[in-house]
Each structure stands twice: as structure tokens, then as C-alpha cells.
Design an enzyme around this catalytic site. Structure first.
Site, mmCIF file in Angstrom:
data_model
loop_
_atom_site.group_PDB
_atom_site.id
_atom_site.type_symbol
_atom_site.label_atom_id
_atom_site.label_comp_id
_atom_site.label_asym_id
_atom_site.label_seq_id
_atom_site.Cartn_x
_atom_site.Cartn_y
_atom_site.Cartn_z
ATOM 1 N N LYS A 154 0.855 -1.207 0.000
ATOM 2 C CA LYS A 154 0.000 0.000 0.000
ATOM 3 C C LYS A 154 0.882 1.246 0.000
ATOM 4 O O LYS A 154 0.660 2.182 -0.781
ATOM 5 C CB LYS A 154 -0.872 -0.038 1.251
ATOM 6 C CG LYS A 154 -1.424 1.301 1.704
ATOM 7 C CD LYS A 154 -2.276 1.198 2.936
ATOM 8 C CE LYS A 154 -1.521 1.420 4.209
ATOM 9 N NZ LYS A 154 -1.244 2.819 4.558
ATOM 10 N N ASN A 155 1.920 1.237 0.838
ATOM 11 C CA ASN A 155 2.729 2.454 1.010
ATOM 12 C C ASN A 155 3.684 2.703 -0.144
ATOM 13 O O ASN A 155 4.270 3.773 -0.238
ATOM 14 C CB ASN A 155 3.471 2.415 2.347
ATOM 15 C CG ASN A 155 2.495 2.585 3.504
ATOM 16 O OD1 ASN A 155 1.305 2.844 3.296
ATOM 17 N ND2 ASN A 155 2.991 2.415 4.715
ATOM 18 N N ARG B 227 0.436 14.902 12.434
ATOM 19 C CA ARG B 227 1.054 14.591 11.135
ATOM 20 C C ARG B 227 1.530 15.917 10.531
ATOM 21 O O ARG B 227 0.895 16.476 9.644
ATOM 22 C CB ARG B 227 0.061 13.885 10.201
ATOM 23 C CG ARG B 227 -0.566 12.617 10.755
ATOM 24 C CD ARG B 227 0.414 11.485 11.064
ATOM 25 N NE ARG B 227 0.994 10.841 9.917
ATOM 26 C CZ ARG B 227 0.512 9.742 9.341
ATOM 27 N NH1 ARG B 227 -0.599 9.217 9.788
ATOM 28 N NH2 ARG B 227 1.112 9.195 8.322
ATOM 29 N N PRO B 228 2.628 16.466 11.065
ATOM 30 C CA PRO B 228 3.100 17.765 10.552
ATOM 31 C C PRO B 228 3.547 17.640 9.097
ATOM 32 O O PRO B 228 3.865 16.543 8.626
ATOM 33 C CB PRO B 228 4.292 18.077 11.460
ATOM 34 C CG PRO B 228 4.761 16.760 11.952
ATOM 35 C CD PRO B 228 3.536 15.892 12.052
ATOM 36 N N CYS C 253 -3.769 12.320 13.628
ATOM 37 C CA CYS C 253 -4.553 11.082 13.737
ATOM 38 C C CYS C 253 -4.095 10.401 15.025
ATOM 39 O O CYS C 253 -3.257 10.905 15.757
ATOM 40 C CB CYS C 253 -4.325 10.214 12.514
ATOM 41 S SG CYS C 253 -2.647 9.667 12.374
ATOM 42 N N LEU D 154 8.235 19.667 6.726
ATOM 43 C CA LEU D 154 9.350 19.252 5.842
ATOM 44 C C LEU D 154 8.897 19.242 4.381
ATOM 45 O O LEU D 154 9.653 19.623 3.482
ATOM 46 C CB LEU D 154 9.876 17.877 6.258
ATOM 47 C CG LEU D 154 10.505 17.819 7.667
ATOM 48 C CD1 LEU D 154 10.849 16.383 8.032
ATOM 49 C CD2 LEU D 154 11.752 18.709 7.743
ATOM 50 N N ASP E 236 5.727 0.818 11.883
ATOM 51 C CA ASP E 236 4.469 0.187 11.461
ATOM 52 C C ASP E 236 4.345 -1.252 11.943
ATOM 53 O O ASP E 236 3.303 -1.874 11.742
ATOM 54 C CB ASP E 236 4.340 0.231 9.935
ATOM 55 C CG ASP E 236 4.066 1.641 9.453
ATOM 56 O OD1 ASP E 236 4.096 1.871 8.235
ATOM 57 O OD2 ASP E 236 3.859 2.519 10.299
ATOM 58 N N ARG F 38 -8.226 -0.803 5.741
ATOM 59 C CA ARG F 38 -7.505 0.253 5.002
ATOM 60 C C ARG F 38 -6.165 -0.261 4.505
ATOM 61 O O ARG F 38 -5.652 0.216 3.502
ATOM 62 C CB ARG F 38 -7.255 1.456 5.913
ATOM 63 C CG ARG F 38 -8.479 2.261 6.247
ATOM 64 C CD ARG F 38 -8.092 3.518 6.969
ATOM 65 N NE ARG F 38 -6.932 4.116 6.329
ATOM 66 C CZ ARG F 38 -6.203 5.088 6.892
ATOM 67 N NH1 ARG F 38 -6.500 5.530 8.082
ATOM 68 N NH2 ARG F 38 -5.166 5.590 6.277
HETATM 69 C C1 EPZ Z 1 4.734 7.013 6.082
HETATM 70 O O1 EPZ Z 1 4.000 8.095 6.626
HETATM 71 C C2 EPZ Z 1 3.801 5.818 6.122
HETATM 72 N N1 EPZ Z 1 2.609 6.092 5.322
HETATM 73 C C3 EPZ Z 1 3.401 5.509 7.568
HETATM 74 O O2 EPZ Z 1 2.621 4.306 7.546
HETATM 75 C C4 EPZ Z 1 4.666 5.232 8.367
HETATM 76 O O3 EPZ Z 1 4.307 5.016 9.724
HETATM 77 C C5 EPZ Z 1 5.607 6.439 8.253
HETATM 78 O O4 EPZ Z 1 5.891 6.722 6.871
HETATM 79 C C6 EPZ Z 1 6.935 6.189 8.954
HETATM 80 O O5 EPZ Z 1 7.550 5.066 8.413
HETATM 81 C C7 EPZ Z 1 2.678 5.954 3.978
HETATM 82 O O6 EPZ Z 1 3.719 5.671 3.426
HETATM 83 C C8 EPZ Z 1 1.407 6.162 3.223
HETATM 84 P P1 EPZ Z 1 6.933 10.364 7.967
HETATM 85 P P2 EPZ Z 1 4.627 9.584 6.559
HETATM 86 O O7 EPZ Z 1 6.796 11.669 7.283
HETATM 87 O O8 EPZ Z 1 5.469 9.763 5.352
HETATM 88 C C9 EPZ Z 1 7.661 13.545 11.356
HETATM 89 C C10 EPZ Z 1 0.775 2.962 7.883
HETATM 90 O O9 EPZ Z 1 0.470 2.395 8.937
HETATM 91 N N2 EPZ Z 1 7.449 14.551 10.302
HETATM 92 O O10 EPZ Z 1 8.048 9.443 7.545
HETATM 93 O O11 EPZ Z 1 3.513 10.540 6.794
HETATM 94 C C11 EPZ Z 1 6.400 12.750 11.682
HETATM 95 O O12 EPZ Z 1 5.620 13.431 12.643
HETATM 96 C C12 EPZ Z 1 1.235 4.390 7.915
HETATM 97 O O13 EPZ Z 1 0.804 2.424 6.742
HETATM 98 C C13 EPZ Z 1 7.769 15.881 10.572
HETATM 99 O O14 EPZ Z 1 8.214 16.213 11.665
HETATM 100 O O15 EPZ Z 1 5.571 9.565 7.844
HETATM 101 C C14 EPZ Z 1 6.967 11.465 12.231
HETATM 102 O O16 EPZ Z 1 7.285 11.647 13.601
HETATM 103 C C15 EPZ Z 1 1.013 5.023 9.271
HETATM 104 N N3 EPZ Z 1 7.555 16.821 9.602
HETATM 105 C C16 EPZ Z 1 8.255 11.271 11.430
HETATM 106 O O17 EPZ Z 1 8.562 12.542 10.864
HETATM 107 C C17 EPZ Z 1 7.061 16.483 8.358
HETATM 108 O O18 EPZ Z 1 6.894 17.377 7.500
HETATM 109 C C18 EPZ Z 1 8.142 10.267 10.295
HETATM 110 O O19 EPZ Z 1 7.000 10.610 9.537
HETATM 111 C C19 EPZ Z 1 6.752 15.129 8.096
HETATM 112 C C20 EPZ Z 1 6.954 14.183 9.084
#
Ligand code: EPZ
Length: 420
Positions: free
Chosen positions: A21-22, A120-121, A115, A124, A308, A400
Site C-alpha cells: 500500500k505504502n 502529522r506535521p 490522527c 518538511l 508500522d 484500510r
Molecule cells: C509514512 O507516513 C507511512 N505512510 C506511515 O505508515 C509510516 O508510519 C511512516 O511513513 C513512517 O515510516 C505511507 O507511506 C502512506 P513520515 P509519513 O513523514 O510519510 C515527522 C501505515 O500504517 N514529520 O516518515 O507521513 C512525523 O511526525 C502508515 O501504513 C515531521 O516532523 O511519515 C513522524 O514523527 C502510518 N515533519 C516522522 O517525521 C514532516 O513534514 C516520520 O514521519 C513530516 C513528518
């Protein structure tokens, strides 16, 4: 709302994992970068995929989806708004921002908000696109972006929790049509980002280093359509490894990429599993002992242990002899499953980003409530390991991200059934 009725089970046999999915979601967003035709295979049939299909249709794509194959063609390229009613159901839709902006010069995408796993900032994402010359404003819960000409740049994408998967995806998808060269430093290295890089390369993008912390891109004027096969879902494979550990079962997982699961094998072996991998036939054989051993887990960006899989492995450690410690370094509040596991007789304490787990001899079945995609998988795993029946409600969360989960588990001998 559907529920699962689950009871203690011994698993055995073979299960085949679905497409990731991801990996599929950002790849689907990348089709916005070209008006040509795409054929994308091994796409899992899941709610999140349907949501992304709806968003692409609102954005002017014509899509057909059958037998796990997506065909994407263009109807109009004038639309640029990804509406809140769809984005709020799936935060990953925010990765439409980069390609929309690059191809249509403007984009209006609802902010993902927070969520249950935490805020979900998107700072970046915004930093990266701004560095490429985008003019971005946040208005009434939407991120509005415009840019007549994106220009390549050197962008550092590391954040307080390390790299960001979808921020890396957004910047990659904007930079491939920007003028000049882009260097993304502290890029996410997840296999799903590697897959996106392969997809963009097949579209004709000049991109290298994807899957490593340093991605180099030379912008192109336009990109073509292509055919692509989505990589297998490593989180689904890891979920089945957790299920075999928790139930003291032996099973074979087919179709996964063992190379994506090294950190998971390390932890599973420490807990007591015997893992046999055949890279040629893509087979992973898991044999687990009766007694599980307590371990310490720290979640980290890839190649570290995936956040995850944290909930699923917590469900195993609830029955592991001794004290286990989980340090959740990616989403420090991702512990919604903890209270539900305690209702099943687990003894787990949250201390900030740590969970301290005192292994119990047995878990006891209970009525539990799923809160997010991976937490619901953890509750199903706990139900398979617990004495007495369990009822897991709100399993739309699990639908989902897992394709036909109860059929796959039933085929392995699990006592699980869905009730409407
Ligand atoms: C992806 O989400 C995945 N979703 C998530 O899987 C997964 O948990 C996550 O990566 C981490 O591996 C998809 O790929 C669709 P991140 P993503 O940006 O990209 C912080 C699932 O269960 N951050 O890598 O949104 C954030 O708060 C889902 O399939 C910032 O600070 O995650 C987190 O602490 C849930 N600023 C960390 O980085 C930003 O602009 C990693 O988040 C973006 C993120």
C-alpha cells in the site's frame, strides 16, 4: 460496523503477501506528472487505494482497477484541488501536492491534520517545495501552492524524528520537472521510496540515489507514462511473522522481499523464532518456540525496525517471559493499542516514548476496539494468542491496509470470522 470474532489459534501453512500500500500510494500520485497512460500491477485492493483513486478522478484522471491492476489515463489536466472530504480519510493523499504543483503549476491540498498515532506535521514537505521555488500558504485548512517555474536546489530534509517518507516523495515528484539539478540530503531510504524512484525513472526522469540518504535529480521538461509492478508489502509480511510468534506457530510467507525485513528478522530471532529465507523463491519460513523471550525494540526510519510493526510486536511481547522495552522514536505517542492489550490481561506501562512490557503467561480474550491500521492488526494477533474469544470492533481500520486479512488467516488455520 464490521467486527472480527477471534479465538486462540495455531497457525500453519503458507500465506502470500499482497502489493505494498505504502509503495502504491505515492506511485499513484506520480501519475499526475504525465498525461500519458500508466498500467500499474500488484496494487492491493484496499480502502486507502480506493480513496486515492477517487482523489485522482477528482483531479481529472480516468482510472480502471481490476485484478490488482490499475490503468490510469488522463481526461483533463485543469483541476488542482484535492478536497478535504477525501484527504481527511487518508493523510497520505498529501503526497499529491508535489506532482500537482510540478505539472499544473498550482495545487490546493487539504492539510492531513492529526490522527491517533500522533500529529502529522507537513513542515518538511513545505520546506522542500519552498526550496524548489514554490509559493506556499496555509489557508482554511488547505495548503495552497503555486509555482510557474520550479528550480532545482540543495535540500536538507531531515527532521526531529529523522527522515520523512512522504516529504521525500513530494520533493522527488516536484524536482523531476523542476529546471536544473536537485540534491535531496537526509532523504528517506524506505523500500517504498526506492520503488517510487524506479517508477519515476521508468517515466524518463533523470534520478539516482533513491533508496539512499542522498538523491540526485536533473529536471526534465516532461515525463512519459509507463508500466510498473508494485513491490510486496513488507509490513504485511512482518505482521504475519508477529502472528506466528504470538501463537507459537510455524508458517511460510511467500512473495515478500526478504531484503526489506532484515531488522524484523533480527528482532524475531531474539524473541526466539527460527527464520529460514530463500531469496530465489522469495520464501520466508518462520518456526517459533513455545516460550518467547523478552527483547528491547527501538523503532527507527528504514533500515531500522519499522514503527508500522511496533504494535504487532508489542502484542507478541505481552506473552514473552521477562521485561521488554519498546522505544517508539518515530511516532512517540503511537501506543493506542497499549490500553486495549492491557484489557486482555497484558501488563504494559507507557512512559513517554517508552512502553515497558511485563510478559504474562497468558492473555485473556476480551472485547476490544481498533484505533488505527496497525493497532487493529495487533489486537487481532492478541486475539489469536489469547485464551477465550475476543471481539475486535472498528475493523474498518484494518481494511484500510490489509487485503483479505481474515481469508489469509483462515487459510492458515486461524479461528477468525467477520460479523457485519
Ligand atoms: C509514512 O507516513 C507511512 N505512510 C506511515 O505508515 C509510516 O508510519 C511512516 O511513513 C513512517 O515510516 C505511507 O507511506 C502512506 P513520515 P509519513 O513523514 O510519510 C515527522 C501505515 O500504517 N514529520 O516518515 O507521513 C512525523 O511526525 C502508515 O501504513 C515531521 O516532523 O511519515 C513522524 O514523527 C502510518 N515533519 C516522522 O517525521 C514532516 O513534514 C516520520 O514521519 C513530516 C513528518
Amino acid at each position: 460496523m464490521d467486527k472480527f470474532i477471534v479465538s486462540k489459534s495455531k497457525l500453519s501453512g503458507t500465506v502470500r503477501v499482497s502489493g505494498s500500500k505504502n509503495a502504491a500510494l505515492p506511485i499513484m500520485a506520480a501519475t499526475l506528472l504525465s498525461e500519458e497512460k500508466f498500467v500499474i500491477k500488484n496494487v492491493p485492493s484496499l480502502k486507502d487505494i480506493t480513496t486515492m483513486i477517487k482523489i485522482l478522478e477528482v483531479l481529472g484522471k480516468k482510472i480502471s482497477f481490476q485484478a490488482n491492476t490499475l490503468t490510469v489515463e488522463s481526461k483533463t489536466k485543469r483541476r488542482y484541488v484535492a478536497p478535504y472530504r477525501l484527504v481527511k480519510t487518508m493523510r497520505a493523499s498529501f503526497c499529491c501536492l508535489g506532482p500537482l504543483l510540478a505539472k499544473r503549476k498550482k495545487a490546493k491540498v487539504a492539510l492531513p491534520g492529526g490522527c491517533v498515532i500522533g500529529p502529522r506535521p507537513v513542515d518538511l514537505h513545505i520546506k522542500g517545495l519552498t526550496h524548489l521555488g514554490a509559493d506556499i500558504s496555509i489557508e482554511r485548512g488547505y495548503c495552497q501552492a503555486k509555482a510557474d517555474n520550479l528550480k532545482g536546489n540543495h535540500i536538507y530534509l531531515g527532521g526531529p524524528f529523522g527522515s520523512s517518507v512522504l516529504a521525500t516523495a513530494n520533493v522527488m515528484m516536484a524536482a523531476v520537472l523542476a529546471k536544473g539539478s536537485t540534491l535531496i540530503e537526509h532523504a528517506a531510504c524506505e523500500p517504498e521510496i526506492n520503488a517510487l524512484g524506479q517508477f519515476l525513472k521508468k517515466m524518463g526522469a533523470d534520478i539516482q540515489g533513491f533508496g539512499t540518504p542522498l538523491i540526485r535529480i536533473k529536471g526534465k521538461k516532461s515525463l512519459a507514462g509507463c508500466e510498473f509492478k508494485v513491490i510486496p508489502d513488507r509490513i504485511e509480511a512482518g505482521t504475519f511473522i508477529a502472528a506466528s510468534l504470538a501463537t507459537g506457530s510455524g508458517l511460510e510467507i511467500k512473495g515478500a522481499e526478504p531484503g526489506h525485513l532484515t531488522s524484523v528478522f533480527e528482532i524475531a530471532k531474539k524473541i526466539g523464532a527460527k527464520i529460514t529465507v530463500n531469496n530465489k523463491t522469495k520464501s520466508i519460513k518462520v518456526k517459533t518456540p513455545g516460550k518467547l523471550k523478552a527483547v528491547n525494540i527501538t523503532t527507527l526510519p528504514y533500515p531500522g525496525f519499522p514503527t508500522d510493526l511496533q504494535a504487532q510486536f508489542m502484542a507478541c511481547l505481552a506473552k514473552a517471559k521477562g521485561i521488554s522495552l519498546i522505544h517508539e522514536k518515530v511516532y512517540p505517542d503511537r501506543f493506542m493499542h497499549l490500553a486495549e492489550l492491557n484489557r486482555m490481561g497484558a501488563s504494559i506501562q507507557k512512559l513517554g516514548p517508552y512502553a515497558i512490557i511485563e510478559g504474562q503467561k497468558n492473555l485473556k480474550g476480551a472485547e476490544t476496539q481498533a484505533s488505527d491500521l496497525r493497532a487493529s492488526a495487533a489486537l487481532v494477533i492478541a486475539g489469536l494468542a489469547a485464551k477465550g474469544g475476543s471481539k475486535v470492533s472498528r475493523i474498518y481500520h484494518i481494511d484500510r491496509g490489509y487485503e483479505n486479512i481474515e481469508e489469509k488467516l483462515q487459510k492458515l488455520g486461524a479461528n477468525i470470522k467477520r460479523i457485519k
